[in-house]
Design a protein around this motif. Structure first.
Motif, mmCIF file in Angstrom:
data_model
loop_
_atom_site.group_PDB
_atom_site.id
_atom_site.type_symbol
_atom_site.label_atom_id
_atom_site.label_comp_id
_atom_site.label_asym_id
_atom_site.label_seq_id
_atom_site.Cartn_x
_atom_site.Cartn_y
_atom_site.Cartn_z
ATOM 1 N N GLN A 44 4.860 2.822 -17.404
ATOM 2 C CA GLN A 44 5.441 3.481 -16.227
ATOM 3 C C GLN A 44 4.360 3.856 -15.219
ATOM 4 O O GLN A 44 4.559 3.725 -13.996
ATOM 5 C CB GLN A 44 6.224 4.726 -16.661
ATOM 6 C CG GLN A 44 7.478 4.415 -17.458
ATOM 7 C CD GLN A 44 8.414 3.465 -16.725
ATOM 8 O OE1 GLN A 44 8.699 3.638 -15.537
ATOM 9 N NE2 GLN A 44 8.891 2.447 -17.438
ATOM 10 N N ARG B 60 3.280 0.647 -13.419
ATOM 11 C CA ARG B 60 4.276 0.247 -12.418
ATOM 12 C C ARG B 60 4.175 1.109 -11.169
ATOM 13 O O ARG B 60 4.341 0.617 -10.051
ATOM 14 C CB ARG B 60 5.672 0.322 -13.023
ATOM 15 C CG ARG B 60 5.966 -0.813 -14.017
ATOM 16 C CD ARG B 60 7.300 -0.616 -14.712
ATOM 17 N NE ARG B 60 7.682 -1.807 -15.472
ATOM 18 C CZ ARG B 60 8.704 -1.840 -16.319
ATOM 19 N NH1 ARG B 60 9.440 -0.735 -16.533
ATOM 20 N NH2 ARG B 60 8.995 -2.960 -16.966
ATOM 21 N N TRP B 61 3.904 2.389 -11.357
ATOM 22 C CA TRP B 61 3.719 3.287 -10.216
ATOM 23 C C TRP B 61 2.503 2.871 -9.392
ATOM 24 O O TRP B 61 2.487 3.041 -8.165
ATOM 25 C CB TRP B 61 3.577 4.717 -10.727
ATOM 26 C CG TRP B 61 3.298 5.729 -9.664
ATOM 27 C CD1 TRP B 61 4.204 6.379 -8.881
ATOM 28 C CD2 TRP B 61 2.008 6.222 -9.256
ATOM 29 N NE1 TRP B 61 3.570 7.236 -8.014
ATOM 30 C CE2 TRP B 61 2.220 7.157 -8.221
ATOM 31 C CE3 TRP B 61 0.707 5.957 -9.665
ATOM 32 C CZ2 TRP B 61 1.178 7.831 -7.593
ATOM 33 C CZ3 TRP B 61 -0.332 6.622 -9.041
ATOM 34 C CH2 TRP B 61 -0.098 7.535 -8.019
ATOM 35 N N ARG C 91 1.522 -0.001 -8.530
ATOM 36 C CA ARG C 91 1.706 -1.183 -7.683
ATOM 37 C C ARG C 91 1.680 -0.824 -6.197
ATOM 38 O O ARG C 91 0.907 -1.409 -5.428
ATOM 39 C CB ARG C 91 3.017 -1.874 -8.041
ATOM 40 C CG ARG C 91 3.382 -2.972 -7.055
ATOM 41 C CD ARG C 91 4.688 -3.634 -7.415
ATOM 42 N NE ARG C 91 5.157 -4.452 -6.305
ATOM 43 C CZ ARG C 91 6.001 -5.456 -6.429
ATOM 44 N NH1 ARG C 91 6.457 -5.783 -7.607
ATOM 45 N NH2 ARG C 91 6.396 -6.146 -5.375
ATOM 46 N N PHE D 164 1.812 -8.198 -10.386
ATOM 47 C CA PHE D 164 2.659 -7.100 -10.851
ATOM 48 C C PHE D 164 4.074 -7.581 -11.150
ATOM 49 O O PHE D 164 4.734 -7.048 -12.053
ATOM 50 C CB PHE D 164 2.659 -5.964 -9.831
ATOM 51 C CG PHE D 164 1.492 -5.020 -9.975
ATOM 52 C CD1 PHE D 164 1.612 -3.835 -10.681
ATOM 53 C CD2 PHE D 164 0.262 -5.332 -9.431
ATOM 54 C CE1 PHE D 164 0.542 -2.967 -10.835
ATOM 55 C CE2 PHE D 164 -0.831 -4.479 -9.570
ATOM 56 C CZ PHE D 164 -0.692 -3.288 -10.278
ATOM 57 N N ASP D 165 4.547 -8.593 -10.430
ATOM 58 C CA ASP D 165 5.873 -9.145 -10.707
ATOM 59 C C ASP D 165 5.881 -9.961 -11.997
ATOM 60 O O ASP D 165 6.836 -9.907 -12.773
ATOM 61 C CB ASP D 165 6.327 -10.033 -9.540
ATOM 62 C CG ASP D 165 6.779 -9.220 -8.337
ATOM 63 O OD1 ASP D 165 6.992 -8.004 -8.485
ATOM 64 O OD2 ASP D 165 6.908 -9.811 -7.248
ATOM 65 N N PRO E 1 3.542 -6.538 -15.254
ATOM 66 C CA PRO E 1 4.103 -5.201 -15.489
ATOM 67 C C PRO E 1 5.606 -5.094 -15.245
ATOM 68 O O PRO E 1 6.297 -4.365 -15.964
ATOM 69 C CB PRO E 1 3.321 -4.317 -14.516
ATOM 70 C CG PRO E 1 2.047 -5.033 -14.293
ATOM 71 C CD PRO E 1 2.387 -6.485 -14.347
ATOM 72 N N ARG E 2 6.140 -5.791 -14.251
ATOM 73 C CA ARG E 2 7.586 -5.701 -13.999
ATOM 74 C C ARG E 2 8.382 -6.140 -15.216
ATOM 75 O O ARG E 2 9.472 -5.649 -15.481
ATOM 76 C CB ARG E 2 7.963 -6.542 -12.781
ATOM 77 C CG ARG E 2 9.429 -6.348 -12.349
ATOM 78 C CD ARG E 2 9.704 -7.022 -11.018
ATOM 79 N NE ARG E 2 9.628 -8.463 -11.127
ATOM 80 C CZ ARG E 2 10.626 -9.243 -11.564
ATOM 81 N NH1 ARG E 2 11.766 -8.703 -11.956
ATOM 82 N NH2 ARG E 2 10.481 -10.551 -11.607
#
Length: 271
Positions: free
Chosen positions: A218, A221-222, A224, A251-252, A255-256
């Motif tokens: 989490q 993701r923050w 990004r 990130f896609d 982590p996404r």
């Protein structure tokens, strides 16, 4: 084969502690990112240490050794934590702690075992003992400093050592993440306000679980949008639309989907 005195001494030092030193030296690979200290060096150093566990998890890419699976998303990170604790670690003191971080690093350096000094066939003594005995000087201390391997090593710049080796396609992403969050003023402030301080536990979880750790996932993701904010703050001297698109793609892709690079199908890695 690397010639000279340094690496045989380092190998002998690690051998006396167990087998992990040779595994690290011969069977691990990392990507180091170096950034300037900037106008607020202590704040940059603090941000870099705060970021270290997230970098380990985000770029974890060594879940195998000699083709066999190992119980860590980043085997490289696990090796460094265990092979010699006197010369590795983090420098992110608790909020409000009065201790000078520079003095803390000096104490760390003095207490690290000085494997470049003394007989090669004997266990190394802490540098502090040599200094107190008056048998070494500043030149020896400078050489000793190059044998320390914290997650963030201050060398007149910051050497970030928390990232596994990556395919060429994604190396620029590591540089963008580090630079934007350490030197983008707004992005750095957001990082320091949002992300908990770095601790040995967070570092261990990052290496063992990668982005399988829900808390770290989490937080990553923050990051990004903060990375993109930092790149915009730093402007065209650091970033361009192509780099921003590459960061978004990373990130896609990873982590996404809740994956670090080592957990993703090999076809996703690119070249």
């Amino acid at each position: 084969v690397v010639e000279g005195e340094r690496y045989p001494r380092q190998r002998g030092h690690y051998d006396r502690r167990g087998p992990l030193g040779r595994v690290m030296m011969l069977q691990s690979a990392a990507l180091h990112v170096n950034v300037d200290l900037g106008r607020r060096p202590l704040e940059a150093w603090r941000a870099a240490n705060r970021l270290a566990p997230l970098l380990v998890a985000l770029f974890a890419n060594s879940p195998r050794r000699c083709g066999a699976s190992v119980p860590h998303r980043s085997h490289r990170a696990a090796l460094w934590r265990r092979l010699d604790p006197t010369r590795t670690g983090l420098f992110d003191p608790p909020e409000g702690e009065a201790r000078d971080p520079i003095q803390a690093y000096l104490d760390f350096a003095l207490d690290a075992e000085a494997f470049l000094l003394g007989p090669r066939d004997r266990r190394a003594r802490p540098f502090r003992e040599w200094w107190r005995a008056g048998t070494v000087g500043v030149d020896e201390f400078r050489r000793h400093l190059t044998t320390l391997f914290p997650e963030v090593r201050p060398r007149g710049y910051l050497e970030i050592r928390s990232i596994d080796a990556l395919p060429a396609r994604w190396c620029t992403v590591a540089g963008a993440v580090v630079t934007s969050l350490i030197h983008g003023p707004g992005a750095r402030e957001a990082l320091l306000n949002r992300i908990p301080r770095a601790t040995p536990d967070r570092l261990e979880r990052a290496g063992r679980l990668g982005l399988g750790d829900r808390e770290l996932l989490q937080e990553v993701r923050w990051l990004r949008d903060r990375v993109q904010d930092g790149l915009r703050e730093l402007g065209p001297a650091v970033s361009d639309p192509s780099l921003q698109r590459t960061v978004t793609a990373f990130f896609d892709v990873f982590p996404r989907r809740g994956l670090d690079p080592g957990a993703a199908p090999e076809s996703w890695m690119g070249s």
